[in-house]
Structure formats: structure tokens, C-alpha cells
Design a protein around this motif. Structure first.
Motif, short mmCIF file in Angstrom:
data_model
loop_
_atom_site.label_atom_id
_atom_site.label_comp_id
_atom_site.label_asym_id
_atom_site.label_seq_id
_atom_site.Cartn_x
_atom_site.Cartn_y
_atom_site.Cartn_z
N HIS A 2 0.93 -0.97 -0.14
CA HIS A 2 -0.06 0.05 -0.10
C HIS A 2 1.01 1.13 -0.23
O HIS A 2 1.22 2.15 -0.71
CB HIS A 2 -0.75 -0.10 1.42
CG HIS A 2 -2.07 1.17 0.93
ND1 HIS A 2 -3.21 1.11 0.60
CD2 HIS A 2 -2.20 2.26 2.35
CE1 HIS A 2 -3.69 2.06 0.45
NE2 HIS A 2 -2.80 2.61 2.10
N THR A 25 -1.12 -1.49 -4.41
CA THR A 25 -2.76 -0.96 -4.58
C THR A 25 -2.53 0.22 -4.93
O THR A 25 -3.78 0.80 -5.85
CB THR A 25 -3.20 -0.54 -3.33
OG1 THR A 25 -2.59 0.42 -2.50
CG2 THR A 25 -3.90 -2.22 -2.47
N ASP A 26 -2.44 1.21 -5.20
CA ASP A 26 -1.72 2.65 -6.15
C ASP A 26 -3.31 3.49 -5.38
O ASP A 26 -3.43 4.05 -6.12
CB ASP A 26 -2.11 2.61 -7.97
CG ASP A 26 -0.67 1.01 -8.15
OD1 ASP A 26 0.34 1.29 -7.75
OD2 ASP A 26 -1.29 0.83 -8.93
N SER A 27 -3.35 2.81 -3.91
CA SER A 27 -4.01 3.92 -3.59
C SER A 27 -4.08 4.84 -2.33
O SER A 27 -4.77 5.24 -2.03
CB SER A 27 -5.29 3.10 -3.33
OG SER A 27 -4.64 2.58 -2.30
N SER A 28 -2.30 4.82 -2.04
CA SER A 28 -2.16 5.69 -1.00
C SER A 28 -1.82 6.66 -2.06
O SER A 28 -1.01 6.71 -2.38
CB SER A 28 -0.91 5.02 -0.04
OG SER A 28 -0.61 5.56 0.79
N SER A 78 2.72 7.58 -2.59
CA SER A 78 3.14 6.25 -2.59
C SER A 78 4.59 6.11 -3.28
O SER A 78 5.61 5.32 -3.81
CB SER A 78 2.68 6.36 -3.98
OG SER A 78 2.61 7.49 -4.36
N GLY A 117 -6.50 -0.34 1.69
CA GLY A 117 -7.17 0.47 1.22
C GLY A 117 -6.88 -0.38 0.12
O GLY A 117 -6.62 -1.89 -0.09
N GLY A 118 -7.46 0.50 -1.00
CA GLY A 118 -7.39 0.41 -3.00
C GLY A 118 -8.12 -0.94 -2.46
O GLY A 118 -9.27 -0.95 -1.73
N ASP A 119 -8.67 -1.74 -4.05
CA ASP A 119 -9.28 -2.34 -4.91
C ASP A 119 -9.09 -4.15 -4.23
O ASP A 119 -9.00 -5.10 -4.95
CB ASP A 119 -9.61 -2.47 -5.99
CG ASP A 119 -10.30 -1.23 -6.32
OD1 ASP A 119 -10.51 -0.42 -5.74
OD2 ASP A 119 -9.77 -0.40 -7.51
N GLY A 125 -8.50 7.94 0.20
CA GLY A 125 -8.14 6.77 -0.76
C GLY A 125 -8.22 5.41 0.77
O GLY A 125 -7.29 4.34 -0.50
#
Lengths: 141, 444
Positions: free
Chosen positions: A30, A58-61, A64, A98-100, A126
């Protein structure tokens, strides 16, 4: 290897491989904080050639930064998130919610990346779909 | 949760107390929860024997106090709003007496950029502040090495307090801390840094208070429900999910690597356990060949090992080796502690200057083994094994009593090792100065 399973090293034809693992594990990154704890946990698989571990992010933080360097320095076998979603794994381990994560088709083990669960709610944008103030659900964060 | 659907198939918790909170807030998740313990806390405890090594690696001199400054991320963290506390700590403390290390959350590093954080803290770094990079375990080494901390509502503060380090809070964001959590209790238990009094004085008070303090001590019991077992329990959960049998080799917490900069090629503070084969030859039994093999990789007894003993270092994390070691290499000169803890241990070797060592026997006899010249392999470990082999002969009456000049072969041409019986060793207290050391795990 169970032939019904997707090849644990999907992506690379078997003749190019040296080891034939029986299971694949996906380590979900994450941000750097959660990645350090993830690697601590993955020491559980040291020495076991039956298990191949891949990593994705996850490319959601919003934090990054440093992830690419972190992965490169430690030579993590990294695959992009879209590919992780599309491929089959036997287990994913995530040290952040986090993320999908729900788009992964395999079982997901979620672990904290700090000293247990102490936050009322994640203030990290996010980091999930939780409602602010949903203090009762903090343990999933 | 995602759209009302539980995402993880398993939720790992570190303490049973969390399951109770989960039951209150999200009961549908309880069946998926697994309490495994806290792998980080376990690692800190496995690292406790190497406190001195971490201090040395961090450049802490004899007599100096190491203070850990921990900051999580966000505007209400210790660093939120600026490094005033860090500046103050350095400004008010004599350089010869104090050393400071700042463990800053990676989200601060990556949120602002490493260059920026270093630039902001550069005046402090010039004044002696250690600022280890993120994504390393330096903060764990710092917790093991610290005499006191100044922290906030971040996990590192909780780990430091739970590890037994006394400390103060420079910031604490009550609003972001979950009700009933260990962090909330810590916030209630720890004193806040006062702006009107000397920070040194406040730190000294915190150190004194530790002995009688129960507030921060109670938090220690809330960090893990299964001390020492987190990795093993986590591994069991993973292998069950994978449908694989678990490897036969046990998994256990290993000590944190020495912080970069002043560490040997291998970062672990503890040397691998060795199966040492010795061969005593020569007319008077004074020639000793020492061959050392990695114990963990031995598969049964191979023909390469004939007359072997097992050597482990103090702090060996693998209980299997610690329990059967014949020889222990001590880190400090209190052999009785190791004799008491490991009934199977016959010899404790304490390193001396010049790669030599003092070899303590369980019956109280002590020998010093001194190398006649330096050689890359001629260290305290080989010396201890050579003396062990020589003493084994002595026991069977084949060797002369109190002294010997051994010619030891190991990594190369023989080096002379002078062995002398030391007279009148005072018996050390079984519960020596280490007994009350913070963070030392009680016997499990």
C-alpha cells in the motif's frame, strides 16, 4: 503440481523456470510503511520452495513515494495491480485495507502494520470506503 | 468493509482485546478474526540481548544516554507544526551525555520528500541528531538501545513503552485514537512534555518513575496476546489457507539487524550456531584442528563431523540450538547467567581484547586463551572450541592440567594459543546487573 491450478509462475513459460512452486502468494503493498511489515510477515515462507511470492501495489495511498525504490532495492518480483487482479493466486496478504482488495479473487489475509489497531479511523484519503466517524469499524482499517 | 461486504478472508489481530472491540463494532467480522500476536514486539524481545551492539552501532558512547524521538505523521504528531521539541532536546542536552535519534514515520518522509525532511532537520542533524532513513529497521534497533523516549500517538511510541523504555509525550492526538485502545491508555498514563521545565529533568524523572509506574506497564500486556509466537501462528494461518503442510523447520522471531553504517558484512547481531568438529593430535595432544560447520544446515550426522560440539552465541533466537549448545559465546562477562539459563551448557566463553577469550567452566574454573599472533580466523570462537577440545582430553586424563600452548589449525596455518588457568575467580551474583534491564524477556 495440481494441473487444475493456474501455473504459479504464470507469465513465464515453464521451460524457463528453475523451480516449480505449488502455490503462489501475493504480497499487497500500500505504501512503504505497510510494505516493511509485509516483508516481516513473509519471512514465514523462508526456505519453502513450494511457494512463490509476487508483489503488487494497490496504487491507492497518497504516500506512494518510495515504493518503486523499495521494491527495486529488495528485488521484489513485482506485477502491476491490473495484472494482479487478472491473475489467480492462492493467497494474498495485505498489511493495509486500502485499494481494491475486493477485486482479488483469492483469499486475503489482512494484518495491521502498526502496533495493533489504535486509530479511530484512517485519516489517510483513499485508504478505504469507511465513513468518517464509523469508529465501530476501525478494526477493519 | 467494501459496500457492506467483508473483504479479507482472515483478519489478523495481535491481541484478544481487539476481538472484543471488533465484536462491539463489527460482529460479522469476528468469525474471520485470528489473534496471532505481534511480530514486531516479538522481534524487539529477540533483539533485547543485543542492546549493547545496537548502542555501539548507533555511536552511543559509554556513559551516554540515548533518547529516541518518535514521530508519526500528520499535523498533530511530534513533528507536526515543526521540530521544536527536537531542537529543544538537542539544545538542552550536553553532547557528551546524550545522543538523540529521531524515528520518523515513512509517510512524513514520502509525504514531503526525504530531501525536504533532512533539510528541515539539518540544523538538528548538525548538532548530532541521528536520522535513520525510513523503510529500515533502525527504529527497532533504536527502541532496543534507548534509555528514554519522547513520542506521540504513533505505534513506535506504543512499542517503546511496551518494551519498557521510559518516556514522555510531546504530542498526542486524542481525536485520532480509538476509544478503549492501548494507545488511549498510554496517552492517559504518560506525562506530557512541559514547556516550562528542563527537558533533561523531565526525562530523568521519567526514568525514575518507570520502576513504580503501572500505567505504561499495563499497556505492555495489551500489545500481544501470544509473546514470541506471532510468526508461527501467522504461518499456520497462511499454510492452512494455502492447503499446504507447514515446513518442519520452526519459525521464530530473529533479532533486528544492526543499523547500517557500523555493522559487519552480515547485518545480524547474532552469529549462526556452529557444529564444531575438533581433532586433537600430536604426542602431547597440543595440536588442535578446529572445523566449524553451520549447525542449522546439518542433516543428520554426516561423515564430515566426528567429534563435534555445538557452539551458540548468547541471544541465539532458535531455542533448539540454545537448548543443546555445549559452548556459549557470551556477550558480556556474566557467565553464571548463561549457566543458569541453559543447563546443558558446559562452557561459557567471554571475549577478551585481541580476539582472545576467557573460558568459564560450570564448576567455576576459568581459563584464559590468548592468541600469539593475529590471523583472520583466530577469534574468540575458535579459541573457545580449541580449549573445549583440549579440556575434553583433560577430563579423560590425557592432557596436562592447568596450562598449555596449543597449536590451533582452522582457516589456515597453525597459530599458537596460550591457555592459562586463572586463579581465584570470584563467584558472580546469579541475578547480575542484567536482571533488571528493560526489555529483557523473561524465560518462556
Amino acid at each position: 503440481m495440481n494441473p487444475r491450478r493456474p501455473s504459479p509462475t504464470a507469465g513465464l513459460p515453464a521451460q524457463w523456470l528453475t523451480v516449480s512452486p505449488e502455490r503462489t502468494v501475493l504480497g499487497v503493498i500500500h505504501n512503504v510503511t505497510s510494505a516493511t511489515r509485509l516483508l516481516d510477515l513473509l519471512s514465514a515462507f523462508e526456505g519453502d520452495l513450494r511457494v512463490q511470492t509476487y508483489f503488487t501495489c494497490t496504487d491507492s495511498s497518497p504516500f506512494s513515494g518510495g515504493i518503486a525504490e523499495f521494491c527495486a532495492e529488495r528485488e521484489l518480483p513485482f506485477i502491476p495491480w491490473a495484472e494482479a487482479e487478472a491473475r489467480s493466486f492462492d493467497l494474498a496478504i495485505s498489511t493495509s485495507r486500502g485499494g481494491d482488495l475486493h477485486k482479488l479473487s483469492c483469499p486475503v489475509i489482512g494484518s495491521p502494520h502498526g502496533a495493533g489497531y489504535n486509530k479511530r479511523l484512517s485519516r489517510e484519503p483513499g485508504a478505504g470506503s469507511r465513513e468518517p466517524g464509523a469508529g465501530s469499524r476501525e478494526l477493519l482499517g | 468493509m467494501h459496500d457492506g461486504e467483508l473483504i479479507p478472508s482472515a483478519i489478523v489481530l495481535s491481541h484478544e482485546e481487539q476481538r472484543e472491540r471488533l465484536r462491539d463494532g463489527c460482529p460479522e467480522a469476528v468469525p474471520f478474526s485470528h489473534v496471532v500476536g505481534d511480530p514486531c514486539m516479538d522481534q524487539l524481545h529477540a533483539s533485547a540481548p543485543f542492546r549493547d551492539a545496537y548502542r555501539e552501532a548507533l555511536g552511543v558512547r559509554a556513559g551516554q544516554r540515548l533518547v529516541l524521538l518518535t514521530s508519526t505523521w500528520g499535523g498533530r504528531s511530534l513533528l507536526g507544526g515543526g521540530p521544536a521539541v527536537v531542537r529543544r532536546a538537542l539544545a538542552e542536552s550536553p553532547r557528551e551525555e546524550y545522543r538523540f535519534i529521531a524515528a520518523v514515520h515513512p509517510n512524513v518522509w514520502y509525504g514531503h520528500g526525504g530531501w525536504q525532511l533532512r533539510s528541515w532537520l539539518e540544523p538538528c542533524v548538525r548538532a548530532g541528531l541521528l536520522l535513520p532513513p525510513p523503510a529500515t529497521d533502525a527504529w527497532k534497533a533504536a527502541i532496543c538501545a534507548a534509555d528514554a523516549f519522547v513520542g506521540d500517538h504513533g505505534s513506535l511510541t506504543l512499542y517503546a513503552a511496551a518494551f519498557g523504555v521510559p518516556g514522555l509525550l510531546a504530542a498526542f492526538d486524542t481525536r485520532s485514537v480509538a476509544a478503549g485502545s492501548p494507545m488511549e491508555r498510554l496517552g492517559a498514563a504518560l506525562p506530557r512534555v512541559s514547556a516550562s521545565r528542563s527537558l533533561r529533568e523531565q526525562l530523568a524523572e521519567a526514568v525514575e518513575r518507570r520502576t513504580g509506574d503501572t500505567g505504561a506497564g499495563a499497556v505492555a500486556g495489551l500489545v500481544t496476546s501470544y509473546p514470541g509466537e506471532a510468526l508461527a501462528r501467522f504461518r499456520r494461518l497462511c499454510y492452512t489457507t494455502l492447503g499446504l503442510s507447514e515446513p518442519e523447520e520452526p519459525v521464530f522471531p530473529r533479532p533486528v539487524e544492526l543499523p547500517a553504517g557500523r555493522r559487519p558484512a552480515h547485518g545480524s547481531p547474532v552469529g549462526e550456531p556452529l557444529l564444531v568438529d575438533t581433532e586433537v593430535s600430536g604426542a602431547d595432544g597440543s595440536r588442535v584442528t578446529v572445523r566449524r560447520y553451520p549447525a542449522a544446515l546439518q542433516n543428520g550426522s554426516g561423515s564430515h563431523v566426528r567429534d563435534a560440539h555445538l557452539v551458540a552465541e548468547e541471544g541465539e533466537p532458535d531455542a533448539r540450538w540454545a537448548g543443546v549448545a555445549d559452548v556459549f559465546l557470551a556477550r558480556r562477562g556474566v557467565p553464571e547467567r548463561l549457566f543458569a539459563r541453559y543447563p546443558g551448557c558446559a562452557v561459557v566463553a567471554v571475549p577478551l581484547a585481541g580476539e582472545s577469550c576467557a573460558v568459564h567452566l560450570r564448576d567455576g574454573r576459568v581459563f584464559t586463551a590468548t592468541w600469539a599472533r593475529a590471523s583472520w580466523w583466530a577469534g574468540p570462537g575458535v579459541a573457545a572450541s580449541a580449549v573445549y577440545a583440549w579440556l575434553s582430553r583433560e577430563r579423560t586424563g590425557e592432557s596436562r592440567g592447568g596450562a598449555a600452548d596449543l597449536l590451533v589449525d582452522s582457516g589456515g596455518a597453525g597459530v599458537s594459543l596460550l591457555v592459562m588457568r586463572r586463579a581465584g575467580e570470584p563467584a558472580a551474583d546469579l541475578l547480575g546487573p542484567d536482571a533488571a534491564e528493560p526489555g529483557v524477556v523473561p524465560e518462556r
